[in-house]
Write an enzyme that holds these catalytic residues in place. Structure first.
Site: not given
Lengths: 318, 318, 318, 318, 318, 318
Positions: C40-42, C99, C133, C172, C195, C226
């Protein structure tokens, strides 16, 4: 552990005999202190030894009078905190209010959690306790808690007795898991006492799931106060065909009110208890056998202080 | 309650169908919001409606994927807190990690308490949940918690069916108390499945306390994951003489792994579940009947908001 | 430090290779433990060694799957706390959710603070992390945090390469300060990508402050998911006259989605990353050079344990 | 919001003119109170109006003398808490110590976090502030914080002036993001001032990324103390070919020491400031234009009290 | 205050007569509830009325048996918190353990602070109390506390009697400030009883600063337990020439042990007490006059609920 | 204590002479550190020695400028906490704001408690202080506090002088207990100065309880600011027949405003003060004798570090 100046054992007023036994086992004196109760009931605690940098253990089960014993524990912790003890461990072999651990009806308190908060806010850094009424009470604390069990002690003792035709009987459905553990350790069958209130009737009826015919019941209960429920259980077991040779193991034998009168009957062949809670001499009837938790608690204290693992103290069980 | 600007329902991504059903029952829209998961798995939640002064309810069972659903819940609460919601109620019909509610062995976490702390530290003011694996988990919270139960729903449903020769069977000793409640409400006998690991053997043996011969078992389980334990229980019941007409009631039907394959067998005549946890269409086999908790949860939300008592919502049971 | 029984390193499941490298550097074994994920992911974590009185370091970057890795970290800490570890240090080379460190729009959460609170409430006593960050995330903690940087490592590496005609380019405006530090250390000029969304237009336009004509850009980025933004940056740099010999240094190379496809282009001559986050073999393209943070993290752990100053580990930079 | 008895505005001694302006905007009197400083420097604050159940806003920027103003704020909050104010909002247009928001070197404090903790522990329920030196300071608080910005005000003002040949210049790399926002809103190009300390040299050299030749710089700074850094920036801009028609926008104009002397030079054609911090008459030189934040702060207070959204107050920017 | 659903008064078991009197004054019923003490001394409290959203006042002085009464208060608060009461005010006219408010010797607890923490951790939002043994105990709380005084009541009463030749006598140096207030209000002279332990002697000697010859002493004491100290004071006053017409005003008349025997002597013409603590019928000797605090406490409760100022309730004094 | 790496003494800027004297007594250097105040009044503190694992003592009385000194203390503690000091003890010989320790009127703050909270939240683990204005301030802390007293020092000094015909005079009723202790230690009689504001009159009248005729008063005061009250007391003592040979002992000699002018009169034969607070040279008139607390504070620091009892440091008194 090297970094404590020393370690010290405070014996509260709740169970002086157990405190003494633990101190003897550890071969160390109890801290010299004043514990007094003023005429208005206020408790005052003051140690007479320097505790700066010390690793202090306070032995105080919160048995009756539960509120006085609890407040004494909290006050002792507060005093130790302000006296710069490095680490304070509340050693509470019997944890009072444990049966108020969930809301069963609207607007009920969860006093077992409240008590955990009180102990934390007073300044305890850790807790050692035994056979909590519900294991989840461990989660009421954010400080580490060492949860000992008497199950091993009871089983060791029982294994030396005749277990022929024995069956472990859970005194109620809430104790079915504990009974299962004992049954598994002793390799015995088990049964469960349960209750039922028929429609339009006032009285609860006691039933048993499992076959007791010709069996000698072993009942394992964590806390016995008045013994009323246990009395009904004994009646039900006999009615279900059990032999009149019932043995009852109880970790925390409060035996309040007329518990002794209720349990001092011939069908109960033995009552095996521990000394987490002091039993006054007039309640120490012949039927009762007392196993001392002092070696277990003392060893736990020593290991906590030394930073050794406690696992093997209860590796068999849980 | 008059002093809230308004009340609002946030539907998390864990169980959108239930959120929708509750919103419909309450005749109010779900809060317009963005819930997204970035490519790196980070969850982001942002509401698009002003919540200042509002009484906000966040519906999010922490079912699989439990960690994602839990973090989404915490992040949502954090966002609401910082957006000045007046009161935030986490509505968690299924409380994940509930089976990690005590230390059964050394060095285990008590994750059910950890989760309670996480929810509190994120900023929730109260919790509504259902059929906690252990009632004491209520005490893991210091904020008020309304603990609903599906027992009444199940009994209401079962009473409309043929209960002849039925017996309530606890699937393990930890469920004996729940079985007792159901047996008492349905006025049926009960039995308890228990386990035992014989010396020098590896495999646990499943036993039953109580007489199942010629009986039609009703099993009441709170959480079913893989269904493995339940499978063994079914075998044991049949071996003990139960009729191949077993009905199973499950509050939280996680049905992970090959649970469905295990439970889709002819001796199990019916599986009655609720919708606290979403069941994917491919798992909705014929044998399954789903009772919705939406009316109960919606009514709880309404009453909490209005400051009305919830007692009568579960006055029968507990 | 003398007062700990010992010190131990727990390697979580997020980055086993880094854990192993650190353990080797420290010449000590990783703690024997069970980390499992139920169907169950636990997550369940249990150590198999006594940790009482120990100074325990838990290595677990919270990289993808971030929620699973974070919950595993919290559960490990909870287990260690309850097992009486004397001091627990969360070693989190990559701090997920960094972030989300401020509200950029109404009703946003500040998840980076939430995560700090979760780590503190679980029971960590201190944190070691790298290239946050935003530096102010240090202030999200009330426990001590050692904030390492990879800047020195990258500069040491770059200084051994040909830096003729190089220019440091901030990808940036939020990275302008980091670019300034690198430019200063390498004695290079710098430029800043920024930007602008023209009125009534949908698309952001990427500009560059600074002169890239005939220059070989060095880009220093802390986190790449990404790679989309970085891709636009590369286009802009080329359009601004930069030579097609761009090098990119990335501390935390998440490289999710089709990041690799985006970055595997001839104009990017090299991608220099660290191993704070594990990179699957199929993403280890030729263009990538990996510098290991293991020596730095190991040395930090050793010094924290020994009570030595960490200053000289990053005296050059910051 | 209906559930408060009333709402009240406390004007601390840090910026009485702003308090008065806000009170006028809100058309309500300031709370009658005594604020005194004893001869030993201890501050004493006592309100003369009942605040039970009230929604109280305390206006007190923590500008110089910062420690006195901060302690006055904390003491005021303590007094309001003990006087049973229902909700206390610290309105701190200028948040002192904001530049100590991260550790840049070993053994530095993070005073901006400390101050947040002080405000919380004193008893504030929420904060309203403006143009924090770092947005992440929002995350230093666990209470809701409304972070206003002066960017919109400045842009509205600037748009009514001649922007021909203008360029937004970030006075240092830490302000590049703010410059980018302003440049985007005004549809102007941008440049970034950065620094570099050459090897074996003591003095930092100021560089500029971006082309200023023939341009009229617009500098946007959040806090100006001595104006020294700004002075070097002006020199560098001129050296880089900028026209001697530089305009500087400053949110928090502390102007300590000889800041005025440094900024009162012909190449700086205008200094546009706000009144978050009081400017003594002798520093109000002709070059300075003051925009009042009173309407913005007053509207924020009103909306917080009424439970209305603040989003549209700064929907343009951030 | 409009935003509470309602307000309710809980009467604990410590002082039912006072609870009843307050309820009558407020013209509202006491909340229907169960308060029971099990045979093991555990206290259980459960309300039988919905308290969601309510403003609940719990009347419970912590007089003897102090630990039982305190635990009952804490448990009641816990239950109310979990039952979602909106605001819980502990009304504690007599605050037990107040005399342990500082460390007078090493390793003493500060139980008065501990009790404040217990009340806060249980979940109280505010406290109403009276004539704390030390005013600074107010500062032990972080929640608002309304500290009422009986001084005005006593003075109003005394002003209607013959005050000729009267002198206010502080029964010890710790009460000199209270005596000064009473003397100032009644425009009488004052004297102070103090003690001295001569070198090498065991017994303390009682002295008086001030001239009592031919005077009729008025003694104002906050708490009287055994009355032993007061007895010595009476002897000293008579020895110093005071007339045998001594009047004693006592806020909290615990009168434990043989206090009554000690105080029932002809030279004490009158003992004026309040009903913050219940006095059993057999202790209500003729010499005692009881002034009820019910109107004052009731008015305080009403004003706290309504959000009105309490200032005028004790504007004369303090 | 063995488990600290080392122990270190930080001397804040409030009383460098005392810090130096303590360091000399302990034969250890003060920690090398930077303490600076920016032009905007912000304080910055940074140590230049590694403090990981160290037991650090920060000497900083919070004398005028109280807010600057307090903030410097808090910032220093924050920096030490973040630099991983193992234990931080705030050594605050003079505790500013101590006279705001209770609410004497509605809507007053309790700043002495606020300050305790500030010190705790900044990260101090313990406090050493001296002659708190009210002993109960100890209870404002939840961390251990060692409360030293100068009484023994003063008495030792006074015993070496001629005490013939002396009488201890409490300068107000709040100091009657302290006067009683001194009188008892010196075996002298005592008197108490008290005040009274007659009806319809504006001015307070100063009275004395006790007979001063032909006596040489010894006044023991904890804090003297402007000396105004003390001046009235001197007048009253003389008017009551005291000899013009008055000696005044003051622990914390703030001597603000024109205190020196008020106290520099012939009837005051001596002013005995300590150096908890620095006295500028121009205020060191001949009449003043200074006793140094350095040996006492140094010994307290040493014992706290070594884990030795402090009891004997003040066994005589309290």
């Amino acid at each position: 552990m090297a970094h404590f100046q020393t370690y010290k054992l405070f014996g509260g007023s709740a169970n002086p005999a157990l405190a003494k036994a633990i101190a003897e086992y550890l071969n160390m004196p109890l801290v010299d202190c004043t514990i007094k109760k003023f005429t208005d009931g206020e408790v005052f605690v003051q140690g007479h030894e320097n505790v700066r940098g010390a690793d202090v253990f306070v032995l105080q089960p919160t048995c009756p009078p539960v509120n006085d014993n609890l407040m004494e524990l909290l006050i002792t912790i507060d005093g130790l905190k302000r006296a710069s003890a490095e680490r304070i461990t509340a050693v509470v072999p019997y944890y009072g209010y444990a049966r108020q651990e969930k809301k069963d009806a609207p607007r009920e308190p969860i006093t077992a959690r409240l008590v955990a908060d009180l102990i934390e806010v007073a300044g305890a850094h850790r807790v050692i306790t035994m056979d909590l009424h519900a294991g989840a009470i461990q989660g009421f604390f954010n400080i580490p808690i060492d949860h000992m069990t008497s199950l091993g002690m009871f089983c060791d003792y029982l294994k030396q007795t005749d277990l022929t035709d024995c069956i472990v009987v859970a005194p109620d459905t809430g104790r079915a898991k504990a009974a299962e553990k004992m049954a598994s350790l002793l390799e015995l069958p088990m049964a469960v006492i349960h209750k039922h209130r028929p429609r339009q009737q006032e009285v609860e009826v006691t039933h048993i799931a499992g076959d007791l015919r010709g069996k000698r019941p072993l009942v394992f209960e964590d806390i016995v106060s008045t013994g009323k429920t246990l009395g009904y259980g004994v009646d039900a077991m006999l009615a279900a065909g059990a032999l009149p040779d019932i043995r009852i193991a109880v970790t925390h034998a409060l035996f309040t009110s007329d518990a002794i009168q209720r349990l001092d009957r011939p069908e109960i062949s033995q009552i095996i208890i521990t000394d987490t809670v002091p039993l006054p001499p007039d309640k120490q009837i012949d039927r009762i056998t007392t196993l001392s938790v002092a070696p277990l608690m003392a060893e736990a204290i020593r290991r906590v202080h030394e930073g050794e693992s406690l696992s093997e103290l209860f590796s068999l069980v849980r």
